[in-house]
Scaffold this motif. Structure first.
Motif, short mmCIF file in Angstrom:
data_model
loop_
_atom_site.label_atom_id
_atom_site.label_comp_id
_atom_site.label_asym_id
_atom_site.label_seq_id
_atom_site.Cartn_x
_atom_site.Cartn_y
_atom_site.Cartn_z
N GLY A 8 -37.72 39.13 53.08
CA GLY A 8 -38.65 38.23 52.40
C GLY A 8 -38.46 36.80 52.85
N ASN A 9 -39.32 35.93 52.31
CA ASN A 9 -39.20 34.49 52.62
C ASN A 9 -38.16 33.87 51.71
N LEU A 10 -37.17 33.24 52.29
CA LEU A 10 -36.09 32.65 51.50
C LEU A 10 -36.61 31.40 50.79
N LYS A 11 -36.72 31.49 49.46
CA LYS A 11 -37.27 30.37 48.68
C LYS A 11 -36.18 29.51 48.07
N ALA A 12 -35.10 30.13 47.63
CA ALA A 12 -34.07 29.38 46.91
C ALA A 12 -32.77 30.15 46.94
N PHE A 13 -31.68 29.42 46.80
CA PHE A 13 -30.35 30.04 46.64
C PHE A 13 -29.47 29.03 45.93
N ASP A 14 -28.34 29.49 45.38
CA ASP A 14 -27.38 28.58 44.77
C ASP A 14 -25.97 28.91 45.27
N ILE A 15 -24.98 28.24 44.71
CA ILE A 15 -23.61 28.40 45.23
C ILE A 15 -23.05 29.79 45.02
N HIS A 16 -23.61 30.56 44.07
CA HIS A 16 -23.18 31.95 43.90
C HIS A 16 -23.90 32.87 44.89
N ILE A 17 -24.81 32.29 45.67
CA ILE A 17 -25.68 33.01 46.62
C ILE A 17 -26.71 33.84 45.85
N ASN A 18 -26.88 33.57 44.54
CA ASN A 18 -28.10 34.04 43.89
C ASN A 18 -29.25 33.55 44.75
N THR A 19 -30.23 34.43 45.01
CA THR A 19 -31.24 34.13 46.03
C THR A 19 -32.61 34.55 45.53
N ASP B 284 -25.23 25.15 54.48
CA ASP B 284 -26.14 24.43 55.37
C ASP B 284 -26.96 25.40 56.21
N ALA B 285 -26.32 26.44 56.65
CA ALA B 285 -27.04 27.45 57.45
C ALA B 285 -28.11 28.13 56.62
N LEU B 286 -27.77 28.46 55.37
CA LEU B 286 -28.79 29.05 54.49
C LEU B 286 -29.93 28.06 54.28
N ASN B 287 -29.58 26.81 54.14
CA ASN B 287 -30.60 25.80 53.89
C ASN B 287 -31.59 25.72 55.05
N GLN B 288 -31.08 25.89 56.26
CA GLN B 288 -31.97 25.86 57.43
C GLN B 288 -32.88 27.08 57.48
N ALA B 289 -32.48 28.15 56.77
CA ALA B 289 -33.32 29.36 56.74
C ALA B 289 -34.36 29.31 55.62
N ARG B 290 -34.32 28.31 54.78
CA ARG B 290 -35.26 28.17 53.66
C ARG B 290 -36.69 28.17 54.19
N GLY B 291 -37.53 28.99 53.57
CA GLY B 291 -38.94 29.03 53.97
C GLY B 291 -39.20 30.01 55.11
N MET C 202 -46.37 20.64 49.79
CA MET C 202 -45.94 21.97 49.37
C MET C 202 -44.94 21.87 48.22
N VAL C 203 -45.19 22.60 47.13
CA VAL C 203 -44.24 22.67 46.02
C VAL C 203 -43.38 23.91 46.18
N GLU C 204 -42.10 23.74 46.09
CA GLU C 204 -41.20 24.86 46.30
C GLU C 204 -40.33 25.11 45.08
N THR C 205 -40.06 26.38 44.80
CA THR C 205 -39.00 26.69 43.85
C THR C 205 -37.71 26.17 44.44
N GLU C 206 -36.98 25.40 43.67
CA GLU C 206 -35.77 24.78 44.20
C GLU C 206 -34.52 25.62 43.94
N ARG C 207 -34.44 26.19 42.75
CA ARG C 207 -33.22 26.91 42.38
C ARG C 207 -33.57 28.31 41.91
N PRO C 208 -32.69 29.27 42.16
CA PRO C 208 -33.00 30.66 41.78
C PRO C 208 -33.37 30.82 40.31
N LEU C 209 -32.67 30.11 39.42
CA LEU C 209 -32.96 30.30 37.99
C LEU C 209 -34.34 29.77 37.63
N ASP C 210 -34.90 28.85 38.42
CA ASP C 210 -36.28 28.42 38.19
C ASP C 210 -37.24 29.59 38.35
#
Lengths: 75, 75, 75, 75, 75, 75, 75
Positions: free
Chosen positions: A31-42, A9-16, D1-9
């Motif tokens: 950089g600008n945080l665009k995306a992340f997943d449960i592995h914290i791939n970012t 949730d904290a990462l989600n609030q940092a999105r953008g 705004m269109v955003e990349t949602e997931r890192p693999l995208d």
């Protein structure tokens, strides 16, 4: 009191927003945080590589493998 | 006698309190424990980075990847 | 002859007793074993950090991430 | 705004383009991103190995094991 | 000819016997193999810590986290 | 345009051909790719061990544990 | 042409034969391959420990944890 319940949730609030990503190899990515997943791939947009307080390279949109990350904080 | 039964219960009791997070890279983070998950991914509010007993940086709200953590104790 | 059958049974018998936890980073933690889980995430009460036979710090109730642990033996 | 949602995208959008793959062993691979999977196992066509800003070898079509990768950015 | 079929069968035959456990940190533990599980988490009774052919410490009943183990052979 | 879709497809196309396998310990193995699995455990026939551009040993049919592999490219 | 299809088939053909097991810690084990599993946990009979081309110790029947293994080839 409203509390962040889960770490992602904290990462989600940092999105953008602009973040510092500290890597295990001692480099920093900013950089600008665009995306992340449960592995914290970012994914960071307009990413820059920093080392010892000095900007080394502009990387553009960068995929970071989660297991190389130590922490993510606001830039 | 009431006992903590599971390790995450102990972390849960530290929620909202100031903790020291020791990292594998020898740095310490000190902050308010806001959130954690089963991987020990952790969010600290008002986090500071310490090294060898010296405060290096204020980080703000910081996400820490669980696999970089050695231990978490009261600050 | 009664035998310990599974490794976690041995840890269970150490619950509430003072143990030495050896870490991969060469530090030792000594404390009362309060809790552990299948990842060997461990909680020690009244924990102390030792290095080379010298007590460095008192840590209080400490959560130790299991993957940093080498061994656990009686203190 | 269109955003990349997931890192693999983001990786998917780099498919067919020239990318830099930074490895944990400090080498860089530069090549055309042909394929990747959820482990970030990656295939680069016309790959080259670079070290400290110098091209060391041409590798041809190269399979890279995901767990050796730090980041992937545009070349 | 009767053959050991699975690696854990061989460990099972060593149960109750004195074994040498070689660790990734170069230490050796010698003790009576009391228990192990599929992660190779292991319990040794009357364990001793050896380094470079010299006994360093008596540890008592010791839990060893499986991922720190290189090999287990007869003492 | 026909594209390789998944990384393991690229390995599959290299089956029966001579490949270079770069290991995390800096050694190179050169051999005929006979088999691999999803962990990238790999079997090379007529394998040779190379270090710094010099052939050190002939190994014969060799099983390589996947997690030690950095990359696989054509020999 | 008959081909080995899966890496573990190749190990299976080496069962009962003398093999060299190269470890991540640079040691070599030489012994008769008695058993292995999908983690490449391996049992060697009449195992010997070699370092830099020199036999250091006879180990007897030895269990080797799979994640310490780099490769297995014929002795």
């Amino acid at each position: 009191m409203v509390e962040t319940e889960r770490p992602l949730d904290a990462l989600n609030q940092a999105r953008g927003k602009r973040v510092i990503v500290e890597l295990k190899n001692k480099l920093q990515l900013i950089g600008n945080l665009k995306a992340f997943d449960i592995h914290i791939n970012t994914v960071l947009a307009e990413a820059e590589e920093w080392e010892n307080g000095e900007m080394k390279r502009k990387l553009g949109t960068t995929f970071v493998r989660g297991d190389t990350i130590v922490l993510i904080s606001p830039a």
